[in-house]
Design a protein around this motif. Structure first.
Motif, PDB file in Angstrom:
ATOM      1  N   SER A  70     -44.840 -53.872  15.176  1.00 13.07           N
ATOM      2  CA  SER A  70     -42.887 -54.428  14.463  1.00 13.07           C
ATOM      3  C   SER A  70     -43.115 -55.314  15.185  1.00 13.07           C
ATOM      4  CB  SER A  70     -42.392 -53.045  14.615  1.00 13.07           C
ATOM      5  OG  SER A  70     -41.611 -52.261  14.963  1.00 13.07           O
ATOM      6  N   ARG A  71     -42.381 -55.732  16.675  1.00 14.56           N
ATOM      7  CA  ARG A  71     -41.894 -56.177  16.525  1.00 14.56           C
ATOM      8  C   ARG A  71     -42.314 -57.602  16.631  1.00 14.56           C
ATOM      9  NH1 ARG A  71     -38.629 -52.431  16.948  1.00 14.56           N
ATOM     10  NH2 ARG A  71     -38.356 -53.302  15.170  1.00 14.56           N
ATOM     11  N   ILE A  72     -43.617 -57.866  16.506  1.00 18.44           N
ATOM     12  CA  ILE A  72     -44.600 -59.119  16.813  1.00 18.44           C
ATOM     13  C   ILE A  72     -44.630 -59.334  15.182  1.00 18.44           C
ATOM     14  CG2 ILE A  72     -47.131 -59.871  16.787  1.00 18.44           C
ATOM     15  CD1 ILE A  72     -47.302 -57.632  19.037  1.00 18.44           C
ATOM     16  N   ILE A  82     -33.168 -49.763  17.967  1.00 21.93           N
ATOM     17  CA  ILE A  82     -33.769 -50.380  16.476  1.00 21.93           C
ATOM     18  C   ILE A  82     -33.553 -52.097  17.196  1.00 21.93           C
ATOM     19  CG2 ILE A  82     -35.198 -51.493  14.749  1.00 21.93           C
ATOM     20  CD1 ILE A  82     -35.727 -48.042  13.948  1.00 21.93           C
ATOM     21  N   TYR A  83     -32.118 -51.655  16.488  1.00 21.05           N
ATOM     22  CA  TYR A  83     -31.530 -53.514  16.539  1.00 21.05           C
ATOM     23  C   TYR A  83     -31.837 -54.094  18.014  1.00 21.05           C
ATOM     24  CZ  TYR A  83     -29.519 -54.042  12.015  1.00 21.05           C
ATOM     25  OH  TYR A  83     -29.373 -53.875  10.857  1.00 21.05           O
ATOM     26  N   THR A  84     -31.149 -53.227  19.025  1.00 23.26           N
ATOM     27  CA  THR A  84     -31.198 -54.073  20.834  1.00 23.26           C
ATOM     28  C   THR A  84     -33.066 -54.386  21.007  1.00 23.26           C
ATOM     29  OG1 THR A  84     -30.087 -51.995  20.715  1.00 23.26           O
ATOM     30  CG2 THR A  84     -30.818 -53.391  22.624  1.00 23.26           C
ATOM     31  N   GLU A  85     -34.022 -53.269  20.533  1.00 28.34           N
ATOM     32  CA  GLU A  85     -35.344 -53.714  20.850  1.00 28.34           C
ATOM     33  C   GLU A  85     -35.911 -55.312  20.144  1.00 28.34           C
ATOM     34  OE1 GLU A  85     -39.897 -52.066  20.461  1.00 28.34           O
ATOM     35  OE2 GLU A  85     -38.091 -50.559  19.720  1.00 28.34           O
ATOM     36  N   SER A  86     -35.411 -55.035  19.013  1.00 27.78           N
ATOM     37  CA  SER A  86     -35.562 -56.258  17.976  1.00 27.78           C
ATOM     38  C   SER A  86     -34.923 -57.636  18.653  1.00 27.78           C
ATOM     39  CB  SER A  86     -35.150 -56.328  16.703  1.00 27.78           C
ATOM     40  OG  SER A  86     -35.378 -57.198  16.012  1.00 27.78           O
ATOM     41  N   ILE A  87     -33.711 -57.600  18.761  1.00 29.77           N
ATOM     42  CA  ILE A  87     -32.869 -58.553  19.682  1.00 29.77           C
ATOM     43  C   ILE A  87     -33.848 -58.932  20.873  1.00 29.77           C
ATOM     44  CG2 ILE A  87     -30.408 -59.509  21.016  1.00 29.77           C
ATOM     45  CD1 ILE A  87     -29.695 -57.731  18.456  1.00 29.77           C
ATOM     46  N   GLN A  88     -33.965 -57.652  21.506  1.00 31.14           N
ATOM     47  CA  GLN A  88     -34.240 -58.704  23.635  1.00 31.14           C
ATOM     48  C   GLN A  88     -35.656 -58.822  22.806  1.00 31.14           C
ATOM     49  OE1 GLN A  88     -34.141 -54.513  24.467  1.00 31.14           O
ATOM     50  NE2 GLN A  88     -32.042 -55.083  25.929  1.00 31.14           N
ATOM     51  N   ALA A  89     -36.207 -58.589  21.978  1.00 31.72           N
ATOM     52  CA  ALA A  89     -38.097 -58.854  21.706  1.00 31.72           C
ATOM     53  C   ALA A  89     -37.693 -60.805  21.577  1.00 31.72           C
ATOM     54  CB  ALA A  89     -38.740 -58.296  20.593  1.00 31.72           C
ATOM     55  N   GLN A  90     -36.504 -60.804  20.393  1.00 35.75           N
ATOM     56  CA  GLN A  90     -36.315 -62.211  20.009  1.00 35.75           C
ATOM     57  C   GLN A  90     -35.833 -63.290  21.246  1.00 35.75           C
ATOM     58  OE1 GLN A  90     -37.720 -63.212  17.395  1.00 35.75           O
ATOM     59  NE2 GLN A  90     -36.967 -63.444  15.953  1.00 35.75           N
ATOM     60  N   LEU A 105     -42.009 -64.383  11.374  1.00 34.75           N
ATOM     61  CA  LEU A 105     -41.909 -63.875  10.352  1.00 34.75           C
ATOM     62  C   LEU A 105     -40.126 -65.575  11.229  1.00 34.75           C
ATOM     63  CD1 LEU A 105     -40.518 -64.526   7.273  1.00 34.75           C
ATOM     64  CD2 LEU A 105     -38.952 -62.092   7.592  1.00 34.75           C
ATOM     65  N   PHE A 106     -39.915 -65.593  11.135  1.00 41.48           N
ATOM     66  CA  PHE A 106     -38.505 -65.951  12.055  1.00 41.48           C
ATOM     67  C   PHE A 106     -39.018 -67.440  12.929  1.00 41.48           C
ATOM     68  CE2 PHE A 106     -35.864 -67.730  15.675  1.00 41.48           C
ATOM     69  CZ  PHE A 106     -34.744 -67.422  15.262  1.00 41.48           C
ATOM     70  N   ASN A 107     -40.593 -67.055  13.480  1.00 43.95           N
ATOM     71  CA  ASN A 107     -41.168 -68.317  13.986  1.00 43.95           C
ATOM     72  C   ASN A 107     -41.638 -69.293  12.978  1.00 43.95           C
ATOM     73  OD1 ASN A 107     -40.484 -68.084  16.478  1.00 43.95           O
ATOM     74  ND2 ASN A 107     -42.684 -66.317  16.696  1.00 43.95           N
ATOM     75  N   LEU A 108     -42.293 -68.684  11.637  1.00 42.19           N
ATOM     76  CA  LEU A 108     -42.805 -69.132  10.686  1.00 42.19           C
ATOM     77  C   LEU A 108     -41.751 -70.097   9.746  1.00 42.19           C
ATOM     78  CD1 LEU A 108     -45.109 -66.654   9.008  1.00 42.19           C
ATOM     79  CD2 LEU A 108     -45.359 -68.912  10.028  1.00 42.19           C
ATOM     80  N   HIS A 109     -40.272 -69.081   9.822  1.00 47.25           N
ATOM     81  CA  HIS A 109     -38.500 -70.336   9.661  1.00 47.25           C
ATOM     82  C   HIS A 109     -38.631 -71.084   9.903  1.00 47.25           C
ATOM     83  CE1 HIS A 109     -37.360 -66.862   6.873  1.00 47.25           C
ATOM     84  NE2 HIS A 109     -38.371 -67.464   6.466  1.00 47.25           N
ATOM     85  N   CYS A 110     -38.611 -71.385  11.619  1.00 44.09           N
ATOM     86  CA  CYS A 110     -38.597 -71.819  12.763  1.00 44.09           C
ATOM     87  C   CYS A 110     -39.087 -73.404  12.072  1.00 44.09           C
ATOM     88  CB  CYS A 110     -38.895 -71.979  14.223  1.00 44.09           C
ATOM     89  SG  CYS A 110     -37.696 -70.795  14.970  1.00 44.09           S
ATOM     90  N   LEU A 111     -40.426 -73.568  11.810  1.00 46.74           N
ATOM     91  CA  LEU A 111     -41.624 -74.331  12.045  1.00 46.74           C
ATOM     92  C   LEU A 111     -41.056 -75.282  10.547  1.00 46.74           C
ATOM     93  CD1 LEU A 111     -45.478 -72.533  12.287  1.00 46.74           C
ATOM     94  CD2 LEU A 111     -44.182 -74.836  13.731  1.00 46.74           C
ATOM     95  N   SER A 112     -40.870 -73.943   9.418  1.00 45.68           N
ATOM     96  CA  SER A 112     -40.710 -74.433   8.105  1.00 45.68           C
ATOM     97  C   SER A 112     -40.089 -75.537   8.609  1.00 45.68           C
ATOM     98  CB  SER A 112     -40.150 -73.667   6.781  1.00 45.68           C
ATOM     99  OG  SER A 112     -41.540 -73.096   6.875  1.00 45.68           O
TER     100      SER A 112
END
Length: 195
Positions: free
Chosen positions: A168-170, A8-16, A175-182
């Motif tokens: 789930s990856r989306i 799950i971690y690997t999939e999330s990291i690859q998506a990011q 969330l990450f993209n909202l923090h970048c935007l902020s």
């Protein structure tokens, strides 16, 4: 079980990583669009489909309060996903819950930020259609191919499309993209002296 967690971690990291390759330009454009709208005295209305509504609340809260560095309040509102507050007598159609609020509170020059997974969520599509009738720009954060939502966007709108099919990856990427935007909005509106 631990192997599943690692997968799950690997999939999330690859998506990011995949998102990091394709989204910087869209995030920069969205941040500039939001900052310019706020400078012009307009506001940001935020809404999200079922799995993304908490994110709409989160970005509105970050703008009204602050992300990491204290600064003046910025006008952002998360639209309410609960129909009960809209009318004690006549309940609107479920897909109209955000659209009615956009029609009530949105003004020309305001922005609508929508968050969705597939882009086919009816409540988000209706909100975008309402925003377009009010001459509002749209920033759409969506996944995969963008669905119906992509077809509604015009040349002045911004689409931040996460390259993933898994909800789930989306949502994680949103969330990450909202923090970048902020952070980008803060750097644009309140530049910090390097010293």
């Amino acid at each position: 079980m631990q192997d599943i967690v690692k997968e799950i971690y690997t999939e999330s990291i690859q998506a990011q990583i995949a998102a990091g390759e394709v989204l910087p330009s869209a995030l920069e454009s969205a941040a500039f669009t939001i900052a310019q709208s706020l400078i012009n005295g307009n506001k940001l209305l935020c809404c999200g489909s079922n799995s993304c509504h908490m994110l709409a609340n989160h970005i509105a809260s970050l703008l009204v309060n602050f992300y990491e560095t204290e600064r003046p309040c910025l006008p952002a509102v998360a639209l309410n996903s609960q129909q009960a507050h809209l009318s004690a007598y006549a309940q609107p159609a479920e897909h109209d819950v955000f659209a009615r609020q956009v029609r009530a509170f949105g003004e020309s020059g305001d922005l609508l930020l929508v968050l969705a997974c597939s882009g086919n969520e009816k409540e988000v599509i209706s909100a975008v259609e309402a925003a377009l009738t009010k001459d509002m720009q749209v920033i759409a954060m969506v996944g995969d191919e963008g669905g119906e939502l992509t077809g509604l966007l015009g040349p002045s709108d911004v689409e931040i499309k996460v390259p993933s099919k898994r909800p789930s990856r989306i949502v994680e990427s949103h969330l990450f993209n909202l923090h970048c935007l902020s952070e980008l909005i803060d750097l644009t509106l309140f530049p910090q002296d390097e010293n």
